[in-house]
Write an enzyme that holds these catalytic residues in place. Structure first.
Site, PDB file in Angstrom:
ATOM      1  N   SER A 143      -2.288  39.136 -10.857  1.00 32.19           N
ATOM      2  CA  SER A 143      -3.425  38.425 -11.302  1.00 32.19           C
ATOM      3  C   SER A 143      -3.554  37.060 -10.692  1.00 32.19           C
ATOM      4  CB  SER A 143      -3.655  38.154 -12.847  1.00 32.19           C
ATOM      5  OG  SER A 143      -4.504  37.543 -13.243  1.00 32.19           O
ATOM      6  N   ASP A 352     -14.170  18.139  -3.776  1.00 32.13           N
ATOM      7  CA  ASP A 352     -13.372  18.051  -2.714  1.00 32.13           C
ATOM      8  C   ASP A 352     -12.052  18.870  -2.648  1.00 32.13           C
ATOM      9  OD1 ASP A 352     -12.275  16.535  -4.685  1.00 32.13           O
ATOM     10  OD2 ASP A 352     -12.005  14.775  -3.294  1.00 32.13           O
ATOM     11  N   HIS A 405      -6.010  45.567 -16.301  1.00 33.49           N
ATOM     12  CA  HIS A 405      -5.538  44.428 -15.710  1.00 33.49           C
ATOM     13  C   HIS A 405      -3.967  44.128 -15.727  1.00 33.49           C
ATOM     14  CE1 HIS A 405      -6.056  40.629 -13.390  1.00 33.49           C
ATOM     15  NE2 HIS A 405      -5.270  39.919 -14.395  1.00 33.49           N
TER      16      HIS A 405
END
Length: 429
Positions: A143, A352, A405
């Site tokens: 993951s 940023d 998953h």
């Protein structure tokens, strides 16, 4: 190897490393990073390469093994396994509202800005320089750990001999808004499958939701249980055995008492065990930031949700669970997140964030990479994974509908064995 713990067929040794919080200012604040080394008893005297495991998350400690089983069993046949508690998790200078309470919100946000994949990989390389400086090592990411693997291959591929990814090939370029537009569609599909499979689940959950609207109900951890919080159980719909856990919990949610209908205390306790937001705050604080490169998330999941109004529950309408999404209201409703609300707002506005992937480096990658892509994965959009796979040199993938998953947790020995064979040219793609 002198072990600290002896399991069935496994020796385990603890390592703790003192490393910089900020690698741009390495002599300033220091943190501790913990890793557990595993070796099979039959290989204890052999010099074997390391395989480093990067846990999913962000914000979750590495697994604590109890036996020689799963993917670890396969790995220990030819590696020493290093289970890394990523910075801020487990025994690696853990982050929580108590450990950050001495800082202002601005200072908290600045501190937390050092806990993404880029610094996790800087830690890994610093650890390699201490454990095996002359050798490369193999890496495995599950993951979010797959995000870490691709950053490793972007930033310091010289340290890696081979790489493996399960359930986690991220988009290399797409904005967080695009990620959530795709994942909301995936969550809708999982909801449809859940309510078709469990025919009375919609009745059970809408009855419970109305009760929560009409009454003040408090969890075992002290928070008022809201409909929005109830919807968060949907994160489990994308896991093997997750839908069953949710359904069986809903079956027991409401009980008849002499005072009338009440929420079962058992439900209120087990509900907390199925959600990790209080215990693993990095997940809420930095989850959207794992997608950000020179851009701010601005609460992407919350904003994109407005394009899917069916998720905004109203009495008399069908109930839908949400998925792996973080919302600003969570920092009002979860008690251990409330003290970090101001820092979360700052992080959501941070624009940023450094780039995580070097597209040029990845396109010319020479490190063998094998990845398992789960076509039905609720957490990772398959088309984005396939898109990224075409941009990475030497990457072979196994596309399968067999697993959810958390496939590596359920059938890890087979999955890792298949990926090792794929990486070494023993299987066709």
């Amino acid at each position: 190897m002198k072990p600290d713990i002896v399991l069935a067929g496994v020796l385990a040794k603890k390592h703790t490393f003192t490393l910089p919080l900020d690698y741009q200012h390495p002599i300033a604040t220091q943190i501790k990073v913990f890793a557990r080394e595993l070796c099979s008893t039959e290989n204890k005297d052999k010099k074997l390469p390391y395989l480093v495991f990067f846990q999913g998350g962000p914000g979750f400690a590495a697994m604590r093994p109890a036996s020689n089983s799963g993917w670890i069993r396969r790995a220990l046949k030819e590696y020493r396994v290093l289970l890394l508690d990523q910075r801020g998790t487990g025994l690696s200078t853990p982050i929580n509202y108590q450990s950050l309470k001495h800082l202002t919100p601005i200072e908290q946000a600045q501190y937390l800005g050092h806990f993404r994949a880029d610094n996790i990989i800087r830690d890994a390389e610093a650890i390699r320089a201490q454990l095996c400086p002359a050798d490369k090592w193999a890496i495995l990411g599950q993951s979010f750990g797959g995000f870490c693997v691709l950053h490793y291959l972007s930033a310091v591929p010289k340290g890696v001999s081979e790489a493996y990814i399960t359930g986690g090939i991220p988009s290399l370029t797409r904005h967080s808004d695009e990620v959530y537009q795709a994942t909301y569609q995936r969550v809708l599909a999982k909801n449809n499958a859940f309510f078709q499979r469990f025919h009375d689940a919609q009745h059970l959950v809408t009855r419970l939701a109305k009760h929560l609207i009409d009454n003040e109900v408090y969890l075992a951890t002290g928070e008022r249980l809201t409909v929005e919080m109830l919807q968060l159980l949907g994160i489990n719909l994308g896991m093997e055995q997750g839908p069953e856990s949710v359904y069986y919990l809903l079956e027991q949610a409401l009980i008849n008492t002499p005072s009338g209908i009440e929420v079962n205390p058992l439900f209120l306790n087990h509900f907390c065990q199925l959600l990790d937001y209080n215990t693993n705050p990095i997940f809420a604080l930095l989850h959207e930031a794992i997608y950000c490169q020179q851009s701010a998330s601005q609460w992407a999941a919350h904003r994109v949700r407005q394009a899917f109004p069916a998720f905004n529950y109203q009495v008399g309408k069908p109930f839908l669970f949400t998925g792996e999404m973080i919302y600003p209201w969570m920092f009002d409703q979860f008690s251990h997140l409330r003290p970090l609300k101001a820092a979360a707002e700052i992080l959501a506005s941070k624009s940023d964030w450094p780039a995580l992937y070097n597209l040029e480096q990845l396109s010319h990658n020479r490190v063998p990479v094998a990845a398992a892509i789960y076509s039905e994965d609720m957490f990772v959009e398959m088309q984005y994974s396939l898109e990224s796979a075409q941009q990475i040199g030497q990457l072979k993938y196994w596309l399968t509908s067999e697993y959810e998953h958390n496939g590596i947790r359920m059938d890890g020995e087979r999955i890792l064995d298949k990926l090792i064979s794929l990486n070494r040219g023993e299987l066709l793609r």
